[in-house]
Design a protein around this motif. Sequence first.
Motif, short mmCIF file in Angstrom:
data_model
loop_
_atom_site.label_atom_id
_atom_site.label_comp_id
_atom_site.label_asym_id
_atom_site.label_seq_id
_atom_site.Cartn_x
_atom_site.Cartn_y
_atom_site.Cartn_z
N ARG A 172 0.85 -1.20 0.00
CA ARG A 172 0.00 0.00 0.00
C ARG A 172 0.88 1.24 0.00
NH1 ARG A 172 -2.87 0.32 4.78
NH2 ARG A 172 -2.09 -1.71 5.41
N HIS A 173 1.87 1.25 0.88
CA HIS A 173 2.81 2.38 0.92
C HIS A 173 4.21 1.81 1.06
CE1 HIS A 173 4.12 6.45 2.88
NE2 HIS A 173 4.81 6.13 1.81
N LEU A 174 4.98 1.94 -0.01
CA LEU A 174 6.35 1.41 -0.02
C LEU A 174 7.31 2.55 0.30
CD1 LEU A 174 8.40 -0.90 -0.79
CD2 LEU A 174 8.35 0.02 -3.11
N ILE A 175 8.15 2.32 1.31
CA ILE A 175 9.20 3.31 1.59
C ILE A 175 10.50 2.74 1.03
CG2 ILE A 175 10.50 4.52 3.39
CD1 ILE A 175 8.06 4.38 5.15
N VAL A 176 11.17 3.55 0.23
CA VAL A 176 12.43 3.11 -0.37
C VAL A 176 13.55 3.95 0.23
CG1 VAL A 176 13.71 2.85 -2.54
CG2 VAL A 176 11.20 2.63 -2.54
N ILE A 177 14.57 3.29 0.75
CA ILE A 177 15.74 4.06 1.21
C ILE A 177 16.79 3.98 0.11
CG2 ILE A 177 17.47 4.43 3.01
CD1 ILE A 177 15.76 3.00 4.98
N GLY A 178 17.19 5.16 -0.41
CA GLY A 178 18.20 5.22 -1.46
C GLY A 178 17.59 5.60 -2.80
N ALA A 179 18.08 6.69 -3.37
CA ALA A 179 17.58 7.15 -4.68
C ALA A 179 18.66 7.01 -5.74
CB ALA A 179 17.07 8.59 -4.59
N GLY A 180 19.25 5.81 -5.79
CA GLY A 180 20.14 5.45 -6.89
C GLY A 180 19.29 4.77 -7.95
N PRO A 181 19.92 4.09 -8.92
CA PRO A 181 19.14 3.41 -9.96
C PRO A 181 18.16 2.38 -9.42
CG PRO A 181 21.50 3.33 -10.48
CD PRO A 181 21.37 3.98 -9.15
N VAL A 182 18.58 1.56 -8.44
CA VAL A 182 17.66 0.54 -7.92
C VAL A 182 16.45 1.21 -7.28
CG1 VAL A 182 17.33 -1.30 -6.22
CG2 VAL A 182 19.47 -1.19 -7.47
N GLY A 183 16.72 2.18 -6.41
CA GLY A 183 15.64 2.83 -5.67
C GLY A 183 14.64 3.51 -6.59
N LEU A 184 15.14 4.26 -7.56
CA LEU A 184 14.21 5.03 -8.40
C LEU A 184 13.49 4.16 -9.43
CD1 LEU A 184 16.03 8.44 -8.85
CD2 LEU A 184 14.27 7.79 -7.22
N GLU A 185 14.20 3.18 -9.99
CA GLU A 185 13.50 2.29 -10.95
C GLU A 185 12.35 1.58 -10.24
OE1 GLU A 185 16.26 -0.47 -12.72
OE2 GLU A 185 17.28 1.07 -13.90
N MET A 186 12.63 1.06 -9.03
CA MET A 186 11.59 0.30 -8.32
C MET A 186 10.50 1.22 -7.77
SD MET A 186 12.32 -2.82 -8.78
CE MET A 186 12.61 -2.18 -10.39
N ALA A 187 10.90 2.44 -7.37
CA ALA A 187 9.91 3.40 -6.85
C ALA A 187 8.88 3.71 -7.93
CB ALA A 187 10.61 4.68 -6.41
N GLN A 188 9.34 4.02 -9.13
CA GLN A 188 8.39 4.36 -10.19
C GLN A 188 7.54 3.16 -10.58
OE1 GLN A 188 9.89 5.28 -14.14
NE2 GLN A 188 8.36 6.92 -14.34
N ALA A 189 8.19 1.99 -10.66
CA ALA A 189 7.44 0.80 -11.07
C ALA A 189 6.31 0.51 -10.08
CB ALA A 189 8.38 -0.40 -11.18
N TYR A 190 6.61 0.54 -8.77
CA TYR A 190 5.56 0.24 -7.78
C TYR A 190 4.51 1.34 -7.74
CZ TYR A 190 7.18 -4.21 -6.26
OH TYR A 190 7.48 -5.54 -6.25
N CYS A 191 4.93 2.57 -7.96
CA CYS A 191 3.96 3.66 -8.00
C CYS A 191 2.97 3.42 -9.15
CB CYS A 191 4.73 4.97 -8.18
SG CYS A 191 3.69 6.40 -8.19
N ARG A 192 3.49 3.04 -10.30
CA ARG A 192 2.63 2.77 -11.45
C ARG A 192 1.73 1.55 -11.22
NH1 ARG A 192 6.06 3.99 -16.93
NH2 ARG A 192 5.86 6.24 -16.80
N LEU A 193 2.24 0.63 -10.39
CA LEU A 193 1.43 -0.58 -10.11
C LEU A 193 0.42 -0.34 -8.99
CD1 LEU A 193 4.26 -3.25 -10.48
CD2 LEU A 193 2.29 -2.96 -12.00
N GLY A 194 0.37 0.90 -8.49
CA GLY A 194 -0.70 1.25 -7.56
C GLY A 194 -0.28 1.53 -6.14
N ALA A 195 1.03 1.43 -5.84
CA ALA A 195 1.46 1.69 -4.45
C ALA A 195 1.67 3.20 -4.25
CB ALA A 195 2.78 0.97 -4.18
N ARG A 196 1.52 3.64 -3.00
CA ARG A 196 2.03 4.95 -2.64
C ARG A 196 3.51 4.74 -2.42
NH1 ARG A 196 0.04 7.40 2.82
NH2 ARG A 196 1.71 8.95 2.66
N VAL A 197 4.38 5.63 -2.92
CA VAL A 197 5.82 5.39 -2.76
C VAL A 197 6.52 6.64 -2.23
CG1 VAL A 197 7.96 4.73 -3.92
CG2 VAL A 197 5.81 3.70 -4.67
N THR A 198 7.32 6.44 -1.19
CA THR A 198 8.14 7.53 -0.65
C THR A 198 9.59 7.08 -0.70
OG1 THR A 198 6.35 8.11 0.85
CG2 THR A 198 8.53 9.00 1.37
#
Length: 474
Positions: A172-198
């Motif tokens: 429902r709400h994914l918190i990602v620590i780290g805004a490198g390639p892994v963090g941002l690729e996965m943040a956008q993907a989960y956001c598009r799949l319907g999660a709230r992402v911080t």
Amino acid sequence: MARILKPDICVIGGGAAGLSVAAGAAAFGVPVVLIEHGKMGGDCLNYGCVPSKALIAAAKHAQAIRKAGAFGLVAAEPVGDNERLKDRISRVIADIAPHDSVERFTSLGVEVITETARFVDERTLAAGDCLVRARRFVIATGSSPAIPAIAGLAETPFLTNETLFELEQVPRHLIVIGAGPVGLEMAQAYCRLGARVTVIEGATALAKEDPELKAIVLDALRAEGVVLHQRTTIHSVTSSEDGVILRCEDQSGSLDIKGNHLLLATGRTANHDSLNLAAAGIRHDAARIEIGANLRTSNPRMYAIGDAAGGQQFTHAAGYHARLVLQQILFRLPAREIRAMIPRVTFTDPELAHAGLTEEEAREKSGSVDVVRCDYSANDRVRIDGLGCGQMKLVIGRRGRILGAGIAGAGAGEMIDIWALAIANRLTLKSFRDHVAPYPTLSEIGKQAAISYYSPMARNRFVRTAIRILRRFG
Ligand SMILES: Cc1cc2nc3c(=O)[nH]c(=O)nc-3n(C[C@H](O)[C@H](O)[C@H](O)COP(=O)(O)OP(=O)(O)OC[C@H]3O[C@@H](n4cnc5c(N)ncnc54)[C@H](O)[C@@H]3O)c2cc1C
Ligand SMILES: NC(=O)c1ccc[n+]([C@@H]2O[C@H](COP(=O)([O-])OP(=O)(O)OC[C@H]3O[C@@H](n4cnc5c(N)ncnc54)[C@H](O)[C@@H]3O)[C@@H](O)[C@H]2O)c1
């Protein structure tokens, strides 16, 4: 009694790096032993590039459903089916796996040992009931997720790239620590799949990237709903009834961030603890193995490549390293890693790609450089496909020599390849100005950039005089 093997090459690690060395050497008929204690294919196939890009592909489809209205179709909020999503990711991995399998490598003539490797002395390695005394050893043991020292983290459930793709549901709400390639690729993907992402970043997002270009990507992610906190310190993490609470502090004070799942995307640590490197006389510290530009360790029989080498950690860098060590081991030819040859792509949407030097690096190295920018907005393919914002930025040295290229926009990952080739071959922008690019393609952006670089020539007094003189000849 231990079985003693005496191959020409012993490769430790069956990921992208190790497999490339083993396959390359076997193709020349050289005896190779490959030791892998986990899954063949390593991180890229099982926990990295392949599952992450399969997840991104699903997320792209979700976004296309949302944005369908712009194309004269009925837009809708996509309905996810996590079982089928997980299933597809597994099938993509399974489709590729035979290429990296023990069976394939055995059929290529490689002896594969499925054990943990450990050096016993400067020439010998133990793996299960085997002792391997190879002429050369290649350490390709990869890396693992770095776990930061944050109070409470050890007592809190968290995900890494090794567990993320096993999630039973979209958080429902994914918190990602780290805004490198892994963090941002996965943040956008989960956001598009319907999660709230911080996303919480201690320093700045995509720190190595060109500021102008990464701004395009970060703006796009924010516009889609990804919340990004930069320069934010995480003091502690605690688990709550339905997730986690992070106690943080940024420039404006302290803040608590609550979410349901926590993903660590905080970089990588090289895997070499299990190797007993001291017995092999290899200088190292906890973070890295000491290597020269030729990828050789302090033991001249041994090389370290791929993520284990601690430099640029990409699958294609691993492949490049493999070629460099094979050149040295098989042909006794000198070889040296040139890091500027290795392009990189962050597979967000828009993608962010880079080859060669950034503007800042080029100015540091060469003093004065020219910068050519070309916006996506003038390109017909961008308009036809509704591809949104983007920019190409070229860093040009003396006589039009291409020193670096960066692209933020759709198709950047595919387009960067030609620029990497141009930089590796020391081409000038003239090649791009004079070649014929097919219409309507994104590649025309590069040609347009080259034309704009040379366009001041059209106003040059001598050129204009020459044209006037030539007109007199009929
Ligand atoms: C989420 C994610 C997404 C990524 N996406 C991309 C991408 O899109 N493009 C890209 O280029 N790169 C990407 N990467 C990086 C890429 O996955 C790595 O750079 C690449 O996998 C490194 O390959 P390697 O062979 O060096 O290491 P690995 O793949 O880690 O392989 C090392 C192998 O060595 C084995 N091993 C370790 N120690 C021992 C031992 N003592 N004995 C026996 N075996 C041992 C391990 O089990 C492992 O299988 C991504 C990484 C992550 C985490
Ligand atoms: N598309 C690709 O090619 C691709 C995709 C994913 C990963 N990779 C590779 O995998 C490697 C790992 O990627 P990554 O994104 O995990 O690593 P990274 O090192 O690029 O980024 C990690 C980020 O986490 C931040 N961080 C670390 N500790 C923190 C803390 N305690 N609090 C807040 N922020 C913290 C760092 O400041 C950094 O910005 C990279 O080297 C990359 O090359 C490549």
